[in-house]
Each structure stands twice: as C-alpha cells, then as structure tokens.
Enzyme design. Structure first.
Site, PDB file in Angstrom:
ATOM      1  N   LYS A  75      17.785 -44.899  29.678  1.00  0.00           N
ATOM      2  CA  LYS A  75      18.215 -44.035  30.743  1.00  0.00           C
ATOM      3  C   LYS A  75      18.790 -42.719  29.905  1.00  0.00           C
ATOM      4  O   LYS A  75      19.583 -43.041  28.843  1.00  0.00           O
ATOM      5  CB  LYS A  75      18.903 -44.805  31.799  1.00  0.00           C
ATOM      6  CG  LYS A  75      19.501 -44.313  32.730  1.00  0.00           C
ATOM      7  CD  LYS A  75      20.078 -45.007  33.805  1.00  0.00           C
ATOM      8  CE  LYS A  75      20.356 -43.855  35.056  1.00  0.00           C
ATOM      9  NZ  LYS A  75      21.339 -45.011  35.947  1.00  0.00           N
ATOM     10  N   SER A 150      20.113 -44.693  40.450  1.00  0.00           N
ATOM     11  CA  SER A 150      19.636 -43.293  40.194  1.00  0.00           C
ATOM     12  C   SER A 150      18.499 -43.543  38.687  1.00  0.00           C
ATOM     13  O   SER A 150      18.839 -43.119  38.634  1.00  0.00           O
ATOM     14  CB  SER A 150      21.322 -43.143  39.186  1.00  0.00           C
ATOM     15  OG  SER A 150      21.285 -43.758  38.389  1.00  0.00           O
ATOM     16  N   SER A 174      21.428 -49.191  41.130  1.00  0.00           N
ATOM     17  CA  SER A 174      20.724 -48.242  40.644  1.00  0.00           C
ATOM     18  C   SER A 174      19.773 -48.930  39.953  1.00  0.00           C
ATOM     19  O   SER A 174      18.959 -47.577  39.414  1.00  0.00           O
ATOM     20  CB  SER A 174      22.020 -47.012  39.653  1.00  0.00           C
ATOM     21  OG  SER A 174      22.865 -46.223  40.245  1.00  0.00           O
TER      22      SER A 174
END
Lengths: 456, 84
Positions: A75, A150, A174
């Site tokens: 990420k 996210s 997330s």
C-alpha cells in the site's frame, strides 16, 4: 497457481523461476491495471532484478523463506527507500523516502519481490477508494463498483492476480472491508504486533499493518514474516514468536464461537446474513459450540471511532507543510476540520473525553466476551460492494465500517474471509474476531471455514 | 451542537486550510451531518468509566504519546506477561 504456498513450492522445485513468475505478473499489470487502477507506481526493473537474485540464491542451494521469489505489492502509505510513497495524495506526489518501513524491510529480507505501490484512499481516509489523487480503483468483480477502502488497491491487485499478496493498513476496517468486497482474505493483527515504523499514520492508536491474500494459509505465511518486535515503533510489543502454520489444520472441535445479536439489524443485507449463518452452521458441524452473545455498546462504536480518529488524524497531519488548501483532497480536509473542531470546542462540548470513555467501555465489553469465547463470528460488511459515485451520505459511508471498527477500538485481531457471493455475483465476506495475540487461533478457525465452505 | 459559519472559519484557520464561500457551505453541511452522529455518544452514562489514557490540556492532547503507551501497556502487555 494462485497462492504463495503454491508459487513457493513451484519456485523451489524448479517448475518455474521467480523471474518468469515476476514477468507474468508484470504482463498482467500491463494488461489490467489501466482499467482497474490498482497500482500507482510499478517497479518493474527492480522487481526483475530481485527475482534474478532469488533465482541465483536458490541455484546456490540457499534455504529461503516461503515468501522468497513471490511477487507482491505494498500500500502506498508504506515507505520504500528510493520509491515514491504518495499516500494517494497530491501533497506527497513527489515524496521519495530515504528509508524502508520496517515491514517493507522484513519482506525484502525474506526475499519478497516488490512489484510496486498500490492505490489507496488519500491518507487512508475513505471506505471506497474514490478519494485518491491518483484516481478511483475499480472492483475486479465488476467494473464501476468500488473495491472498498482504504486498502482498495491492495484488495483489487490480489483479487485480479496483479500481485500474489499485498500489505495494507487497517485503522477501522481498511484491510478487511476491501478484502470482503473483492473476495480475498484480509487480516488485521493485534495492535502492536506488526511494526508501523515508516508507515504514514492515519490515527496512531488504531493503525495496524496486515496482509491481503488469496487464502488463509497465505495470510499465516505472511504474518509469520511481518509480526516481529520493532523498538522503532513505540507501540510494538515484544513477545515470543508464534508459529501460525503449526496449528492451522487442527480444526475447531470444542471451540466456543459467539455471534453478537446486535449485528443482525436493519441495514444488513439478507444475502450477507445468510452467509454468516451458513458459516455458523459449518462451525457447528465441525464440532464448535456456537452461541448468541450480546455486546450492547457496539452501537456507539462508529461515532466513538470517528471522534477519536479524526482528532488523531488532524493532529498527525498538522506536521505536513506545503499548500494544505491545494494539497489535500475534500475527504482529508473534512476530517482535519472535524478534528480541529473537536479540539477547539472540547472545553465547551467534551465529546472527545466522552469518546475515550466509550472506547474503554466497548473494549471492556469485547474483552469480557472474548474471555468466554474463542472468537466472535460476524459479517465483515453490511452489504456487498456498492456502485461508484453512489448517493451515499457521509454517515452511510461510515456505517459501511460498522462491523469492523470495534476490533480497532479494542486493538484485537480480526480476519475477513470470502464466503459466497450475492445474486449479482459480488463477493461476501465473513469476519472472525479474537482476543489479543490470538492470531493462530483465528487463522485456525478461518482455515476450517475456508476448507468447508461448500459443505452446505 | 451545530457548527456555524463563524466557527468553521475559526477551525479552518487553525488547520491552515483556506475555504471559499462555496466550500464553506459544503463543509458546513457535511460536518453537521457527522456532528449529529456524534450527539449519540452523549446519551451514554460514563460517569464511572475512567479511560486508560486521558488528557488534562485540551489543546495538546494527542501530542501526549506516553498516554497512548499507557493504554497499550495496560491492555496488550499485561495479558502477554501472563501468557509468557
């Protein structure tokens, strides 16, 4: 060949080289990333160089980790030396760290091949991956639907096989929410078990780093490498190494599983409800004791979570200089303003102190339940992935995290595994929550569910 | 408590974010919807509850990382010492 385990076996047996495997993934990224937008940065040259190094090490007879030579992604809030780390934000568009985050360094040492950095909601603020400065990410199951957030880039990359696994972060769901929406496994370990050193924070008392994988065994393999004490993270806990693989196939006979009655409320889709109840039946069939439980204060988890995280995020982002008006997107500004509001008017309206007390209440309640049960079984999300640009209010959007935030509030580990699909063919996730540092037990229960999901 | 335009201007200034008139209205609407959600937490009786991390100075809470550490110590390290 989809899983880390299968790829690792194939590399070690000489069936395929890491270089060939990496090339395959890079070709898939070239073909599918333009429409999915899962990657912000692809590091093809460095990936092939690393793969070559792993192949050479194997040829020399070196004993390598199961992750060696297997292509993965990170990420884009996880710092990587010499590779830009944007957090999905314009304000960090050109930020190139001069140090690896601890989790990136551990994976590098284990021989992981980094394919690139994946998309995310700006600074992790969002549940749909529609707030990235680098564009929206599409759900591989159906274009035009959100992948969740996210860590939506991570989930989409794993689901579309643009990465064998990915590392995400989970502040309120997330990792687990996008994993459920995209049909992959997502695990949030216990707070303090994986180092956040070098991970750009969203809310420091909630953030945790964890894997998104094709199956439960892969989650165990990745966790085995990244769950290490790190003095550089003040919250990192020094504990004995746990073998997550050893007990993975031991089944659930005699285990006690609780299902909170408060979770089966209006807003939970019938199809998600059906899959959770199916999972409960399968656990019973496998010898577990499944009982209804009650966690009455869970209804306050969402406002408590947003009150504290917005305040922490506002404080955290206050250190970022530059043009904040143009550098931050709408969602980030909204949360900064909210945090600023709470701080400014706390004397007059003590919401924050009340939220801290509620955090305690919710934590105590959850830990009390988990002292009597091995795990809690729950939905991961109330519905399947919704359409992009949908008319969801901010409050409705926040409620999509309703089943995940309590684990972040209490710091407990949780895992989401794919469990069937709805009538539109969209993946459904079911979630297991365990006591602090009970990851091995959670993985064991999740593995049992995964292996028996077609039994009903 | 509803957020007013004047208070929004004040918090935006503190956050070093400039808002034009159109944005002001957008954030007022959005933030007030969320603040309504926050109102729910006031209804819970928490008089007997002591959070494991607290702050005395409302302007600089969160900068006090030691307080967070205390919370972690209480909840994560103590059970661990029992396990070990």
């Amino acid at each position: 060949m989809k899983t880390i385990y299968e790829m690792s076996q194939a590399i070690k047996s000489g069936e395929i080289t890491s270089y060939e495997l990496t090339q395959r993934y890079l070709e898939r990224i070239k073909m599918h990333n333009p429409e999915l937008n899962a990657y912000i940065t692809v590091t093809a040259e460095a990936a092939l160089a690393k793969a070559t190094a792993i192949d050479e090490a194997l040829a020399r007879g070196e004993v390598l980790s199961p992750l060696a030579g297997v292509p993965m992604s990170l990420k884009d809030n996880i710092c990587t030396k010499g590779i830009r780390t944007t957090c999905g934000s314009k304000i960090l568009e050109a930020f190139v760290p001069d140090e690896d985050a601890t989790v990136a360094a551990l994976l590098d040492e284990a021989g992981a091949v980094l394919l690139g950095k994946v998309n995310m909601d700006e600074f992790g603020m969002g549940s749909s991956n529609e707030t990235s400065y680098f564009g929206k990410v599409h759900n591989p199951s159906q274009r035009g639907r959100i992948p969740g957030g996210s860590s939506g880039g991570s989930a989409a990359a794993v689901a579309a096989e643009l990465s064998a696994y990915s590392i995400g972060t989970d502040t309120g769901g997330s990792i687990r929410q996008p994993a459920a929406y995209c049909g992959v496994v997502g695990m949030k370990p216990t707070y303090g078990s994986v180092s956040r050193h070098g991970v750009v924070p969203l809310a420091m008392s909630f953030d945790q780093v964890g894997p998104l994988t094709q199956d439960v065994r892969d989650a165990a393999l990745v966790l085995d490498v990244i769950a290490k004490h790190d003095p550089k993270d003040k919250m990192s806990v020094d504990k004995k190494h746990t073998d997550y693989i050893k007990t993975l196939e031991d089944g659930v006979k005699g285990m006690r599983i609780g299902i909170p009655k408060e979770y089966f409320v209006e807003g939970l889709s019938l199809e998600v409800r059906h899959e959770v109840l199916k999972a409960a039946q399968i656990l019973k069939d496998q010898g577990a004791i499944v009982e209804e439980i009650s966690t009455p204060h869970i209804q306050y988890a969402i406002p408590t979570y947003y009150m504290i995280t917005c305040t922490e995020a506002s404080a955290g982002l206050s250190v970022l200089e530059g043009n904040r008006t143009e550098g931050f997107g709408k969602q980030v500004k909204k949360r900064i303003l909210l945090g600023s509001y709470v701080k400014t008017y706390e004397g007059e309206y003590p919401y924050y102190q009340q939220a801290l007390k509620l955090r305690q209440l919710i934590t105590d309640e959850l830990l009390e339940v988990l002292s009597n049960y091995d795990a809690i079984l729950a939905p991961t999300t109330p519905t399947t992935a919704f359409e992009m640009g949908g008319a969801l209010t901010p409050v409705e959007m926040y409620l999509s995290d309703i089943y995940t935030v309590s684990s972040n509030i209490a710091g407990t580990p949780a895992i989401s595994i794919p469990y069937g699909c709805d009538a539109k063919g969209l993946p459904i996730g079911v979630q297991l929550v365990g006591g602090h540092f009970e990851e091995a037990k959670l993985l064991r229960i999740a593995r049992c569910l995964e292996q028996n999901k077609n039994q009903i | 408590m509803k957020l007013t335009a004047k208070r929004l201007e004040c918090i935006a200034e503190k956050a070093a974010i400039d808002l034009n008139k159109q944005e002001e209205q957008y954030y007022l609407d959005e933030l007030n919807k969320i603040i309504d959600l926050f109102e729910q937490i006031k209804e819970v009786d928490t008089e007997q509850i002591t959070p494991y991390y607290t702050t005395e100075h409302e302007q600089d809470f969160l900068e006090e990382t030691y307080a967070l550490k205390a919370w972690v110590s209480e909840y994560l390290m103590m059970p661990l010492s029992v396990l070990e």
